[in-house]
Design a protein around this motif. Structure first.
Motif, PDB file in Angstrom:
ATOM      1  N   LEU A  64       0.815  -1.213   0.000  1.00 31.05           N
ATOM      2  CA  LEU A  64       0.000   0.000   0.000  1.00 31.05           C
ATOM      3  C   LEU A  64       0.853   1.270   0.000  1.00 31.05           C
ATOM      4  N   THR A  65       1.974   1.256   0.733  1.00 30.97           N
ATOM      5  CA  THR A  65       2.790   2.475   0.809  1.00 30.97           C
ATOM      6  C   THR A  65       3.852   2.441  -0.298  1.00 30.97           C
ATOM      7  N   PRO A  66       4.247   3.601  -0.798  1.00 29.92           N
ATOM      8  CA  PRO A  66       5.314   3.630  -1.819  1.00 29.92           C
ATOM      9  C   PRO A  66       6.586   2.932  -1.331  1.00 29.92           C
ATOM     10  N   GLU A  67       6.938   3.120  -0.045  1.00 27.36           N
ATOM     11  CA  GLU A  67       8.168   2.499   0.483  1.00 27.36           C
ATOM     12  C   GLU A  67       8.030   0.979   0.481  1.00 27.36           C
ATOM     13  N   GLY A  68       6.848   0.511   0.909  1.00 31.85           N
ATOM     14  CA  GLY A  68       6.623  -0.937   0.969  1.00 31.85           C
ATOM     15  C   GLY A  68       6.612  -1.544  -0.424  1.00 31.85           C
ATOM     16  N   VAL A  69       5.902  -0.918  -1.327  1.00 26.80           N
ATOM     17  CA  VAL A  69       5.771  -1.462  -2.688  1.00 26.80           C
ATOM     18  C   VAL A  69       7.156  -1.609  -3.329  1.00 26.80           C
ATOM     19  N   ALA A 106     -14.345  -2.346   0.780  1.00 28.80           N
ATOM     20  CA  ALA A 106     -13.145  -3.157   0.530  1.00 28.80           C
ATOM     21  C   ALA A 106     -12.665  -2.937  -0.902  1.00 28.80           C
ATOM     22  N   MET A 107     -13.605  -2.798  -1.822  1.00 27.90           N
ATOM     23  CA  MET A 107     -13.247  -2.599  -3.238  1.00 27.90           C
ATOM     24  C   MET A 107     -12.480  -1.274  -3.419  1.00 27.90           C
ATOM     25  N   ARG A 108     -12.871  -0.274  -2.611  1.00 29.06           N
ATOM     26  CA  ARG A 108     -12.152   1.019  -2.696  1.00 29.06           C
ATOM     27  C   ARG A 108     -10.691   0.842  -2.298  1.00 29.06           C
ATOM     28  N   THR A 109     -10.452   0.054  -1.231  1.00 23.67           N
ATOM     29  CA  THR A 109      -9.058  -0.184  -0.820  1.00 23.67           C
ATOM     30  C   THR A 109      -8.303  -0.930  -1.910  1.00 23.67           C
ATOM     31  N   MET A 110      -8.983  -1.870  -2.590  1.00 22.26           N
ATOM     32  CA  MET A 110      -8.327  -2.621  -3.678  1.00 22.26           C
ATOM     33  C   MET A 110      -7.930  -1.663  -4.808  1.00 22.26           C
ATOM     34  N   ARG A 111      -8.820  -0.715  -5.111  1.00 27.46           N
ATOM     35  CA  ARG A 111      -8.497   0.242  -6.188  1.00 27.46           C
ATOM     36  C   ARG A 111      -7.305   1.094  -5.801  1.00 27.46           C
ATOM     37  N   TRP A 112      -7.293   1.508  -4.538  1.00 27.06           N
ATOM     38  CA  TRP A 112      -6.182   2.314  -4.016  1.00 27.06           C
ATOM     39  C   TRP A 112      -4.868   1.542  -4.179  1.00 27.06           C
ATOM     40  N   ARG A 113      -4.869   0.288  -3.716  1.00 23.69           N
ATOM     41  CA  ARG A 113      -3.653  -0.526  -3.833  1.00 23.69           C
ATOM     42  C   ARG A 113      -3.260  -0.692  -5.294  1.00 23.69           C
ATOM     43  N   ALA A 114      -4.248  -0.954  -6.152  1.00 22.53           N
ATOM     44  CA  ALA A 114      -3.943  -1.160  -7.579  1.00 22.53           C
ATOM     45  C   ALA A 114      -3.283   0.093  -8.161  1.00 22.53           C
ATOM     46  N   GLU A 115      -3.784   1.276  -7.775  1.00 22.21           N
ATOM     47  CA  GLU A 115      -3.229   2.514  -8.336  1.00 22.21           C
ATOM     48  C   GLU A 115      -1.804   2.742  -7.859  1.00 22.21           C
ATOM     49  N   VAL A 116      -1.561   2.534  -6.538  1.00 21.49           N
ATOM     50  CA  VAL A 116      -0.189   2.709  -6.027  1.00 21.49           C
ATOM     51  C   VAL A 116       0.734   1.711  -6.729  1.00 21.49           C
ATOM     52  N   ASN A 117       0.284   0.469  -6.848  1.00 21.44           N
ATOM     53  CA  ASN A 117       1.108  -0.576  -7.480  1.00 21.44           C
ATOM     54  C   ASN A 117       1.441  -0.195  -8.921  1.00 21.44           C
ATOM     55  N   LYS A 118       0.410   0.219  -9.663  1.00 19.47           N
ATOM     56  CA  LYS A 118       0.639   0.545 -11.092  1.00 19.47           C
ATOM     57  C   LYS A 118       1.617   1.702 -11.225  1.00 19.47           C
ATOM     58  N   TYR A 120       4.137   2.261  -9.568  1.00 21.58           N
ATOM     59  CA  TYR A 120       5.509   1.747  -9.468  1.00 21.58           C
ATOM     60  C   TYR A 120       5.768   0.597 -10.444  1.00 21.58           C
ATOM     61  N   GLY A 121       4.890   0.456 -11.426  1.00 15.95           N
ATOM     62  CA  GLY A 121       5.133  -0.526 -12.496  1.00 15.95           C
ATOM     63  C   GLY A 121       4.808  -1.954 -12.099  1.00 15.95           C
ATOM     64  N   ILE A 122       3.999  -2.133 -11.070  1.00 14.37           N
ATOM     65  CA  ILE A 122       3.685  -3.487 -10.588  1.00 14.37           C
ATOM     66  C   ILE A 122       2.322  -3.923 -11.104  1.00 14.37           C
ATOM     67  N   ALA A 123       2.235  -5.164 -11.557  1.00 13.39           N
ATOM     68  CA  ALA A 123       1.023  -5.660 -12.212  1.00 13.39           C
ATOM     69  C   ALA A 123      -0.063  -5.973 -11.188  1.00 13.39           C
ATOM     70  N   SER A 124      -0.886  -4.999 -10.873  1.00 15.86           N
ATOM     71  CA  SER A 124      -2.063  -5.196 -10.016  1.00 15.86           C
ATOM     72  C   SER A 124      -3.233  -4.483 -10.669  1.00 15.86           C
ATOM     73  N   GLU A 125      -4.385  -5.115 -10.610  1.00 12.93           N
ATOM     74  CA  GLU A 125      -5.580  -4.489 -11.184  1.00 12.93           C
ATOM     75  C   GLU A 125      -6.811  -5.003 -10.445  1.00 12.93           C
ATOM     76  N   THR A 126      -7.876  -4.209 -10.480  1.00 15.96           N
ATOM     77  CA  THR A 126      -9.114  -4.705  -9.891  1.00 15.96           C
ATOM     78  C   THR A 126      -9.891  -5.467 -10.966  1.00 15.96           C
ATOM     79  N   VAL A 127     -10.599  -6.501 -10.522  1.00 21.69           N
ATOM     80  CA  VAL A 127     -11.447  -7.269 -11.455  1.00 21.69           C
ATOM     81  C   VAL A 127     -12.833  -7.394 -10.824  1.00 21.69           C
TER      82      VAL A 127
END
Ligand code: FAD
Ligand code: PYC
Length: 399
Positions: A64-69, A106-118, A120-127
């Protein structure tokens, strides 16, 4: 796989406490990348017998955090070459990782994580639920009618690996480069001196004798509070048991890893066909690896809400580890106010995936006496500064 050493040397350049994945990885990279080979790894039990050999091996970087990702992403990158480095099959298997959302919140948190991940170039998306139905047809999306699934966070790099082999690979690699691994040896005290600029490490006392050293890396997970007390430090780490269990082998039917925070369940299927399952932390502080019937019953109940067809499958083993939890669900790593005492801890329920990057960053920190840039957000002093690194939203289940 390892040399047995009858005696401890009178002194080492570095003493590492704990032959879990983290301690062994630090020893391996100290020897391989920094040329520091006069190193002892001291283990009170057996190699990999702590949380390293008890975990459910989920590897991912969808934090979730830029440092963690960025930190976990580097670890996932390092995992790719590890089997080759060790010349050992780690059964690393990329499966894809679904975190189910049962509510819009919960879906909002998933979108948040997906956006932070993307970012930083990490393959995460909501489905959505339909995509999930196509990917995991065996999943009952109504979850027994209690908690219908509305969608998920999908993280393609999600993987599993063979945990013991990781410890053996790092251990053998360190051993071949001259590091001594001493099992059945317990650190009972750490000697400090104050020569005018604050406390500094001068030695380690074990139940097999004293060792002189100026550098100690503490990588003891669930035993961290006791080790910190030996050098007069405190931390906000609290220990809770984390349990898991495994089924008899069944035919392959589950390729991805499935996590439901709301139902407190996660599951993957190994190459041998076993279902490896886990849940939340036990809800009390306890320094013990006892397993409970209550855990097996409640986890089975939630598994059947998601996968009712498993009703006749047998559970063959359950166990527990001691999770060294932090208030912000991020680790505590780096240098400390005691000169020569380095900490790799606070790995709670999430540290297996970080084994390679911890070895890399901690060996750098110990060898150069400067904190590696990737662990800047994880220092012990963040709790004094109220500068927490909030990763709770990326914990696997609702711990
Ligand atoms: P450990 O492997 O616990 O090693 C510490 C060692 O220190 C132990 O062997 C211990 O005997 C030794 N020691 C302690 N005190 C002393 C002393 N005084 N002297 C000498 N030696 C000492 N993480 C993930 O990323 N993905 C997962 O899916 C996952 N699932 C988990 C499931 C369970 C059930 C558990 C318990 C944990 C899970 N984790 C997971 C977390 C992960 O297992 C740990 O964070 C990680 O293994 C910690 O590794 P370590 O080397 O720091 O500690
Ligand atoms: O960190 O992904 C994880 C995890 C899964 C189960 C326990 N920890």
């Amino acid at each position: 796989m390892f040399t047995h050493h009858d005696r401890l040397r009178p002194s080492y350049d570095v003493v590492i406490i704990g032959a879990g994945g983290h301690g062994l990885a630090a020893a391996y990279y100290l020897a391989r990348d920094h040329g520091i080979r006069n190193v002892a790894v001291i283990e009170k039990g057996y190699l990999g017998g702590g949380n390293t050999g008890r975990n459910t091996t989920i590897i991912r970087s969808n934090y979730l955090t830029p440092e963690g990702v960025q930190f976990y992403d580097e670890s996932v990158r390092l995992w790719q070459d590890l089997a080759q480095d060790f010349d050992l099959n780690l059964f690393y298997s990329t499966r894809g990782h679904y975190t189910l959302a049962h509510t819009d919140a919960a879906m909002r948190t998933m979108r948040w994580r997906a956006e932070v991940n993307k970012h930083y170039g990490i393959a995460s998306e909501t489905v959505d639920a339909e995509a999930l139905r196509a990917a995991v047809p065996m999943l009952d999306l109504s979850c027994g009618g209690h908690a219908p699934v509305v969608g998920a966070l999908y993280h393609a790099p999600g993987a599993i690996a063979r945990h013991d082999a990781v410890a053996w690979g790092y251990g053998r690699g360190a051993d071949r480069r001259g590091v001594e691994i001493h099992q059945r040896t317990e650190v009972v005290a750490i000697e400090l001196e104050d020569r005018g600029s604050g406390p500094e490490v001068t030695g380690v006392v074990t139940d097999r004798g004293r060792i002189a050293t100026r550098k100690v890396l503490c990588a003891v997970a669930g035993s961290t509070p006791g080790l910190l007390a030996m050098v007069g430090l405190t931390s906000p780490i609290y220990i809770h048991p984390l349990q898991a269990m495994v089924s008899e082998p069944v035919k392959p039917w589950l390729d991805p890893i499935i996590v439901s925070g709301s139902l407190h369940v996660y599951v993957s299927q190994t190459a041998r066909g076993e279902l490896v399952m886990g849940a939340s932390l036990d809800p009390y502080e306890l320094h013990s690896t006892r397993s409970t019937l209550d855990f097996a019953e409640s986890l089975s109940m939630h598994m059947l809400e998601m996968f009712p067809f498993l009703a006749d499958v047998k559970v063959v083993r359950q166990w527990a580890g001691m999770a060294d939890m932090t208030p912000d669900f991020a680790p505590i790593m780096g240098m400390t106010p005691v000169r020569g005492f380095y900490l790799d801890s606070g790995w709670g329920t999430w540290g297996f995936k970080a084994t390679p990057v911890c070895g890399k960053t901690m060996s750098h920190t110990v060898a150069r006496d400067e904190s590696h840039p990737l662990i800047g957000a994880f220092g012990l002093d963040r709790f004094r500064r109220y500068a927490l690194t909030g990763e709770k939203g990326a914990a696997s289940v609702g711990h």
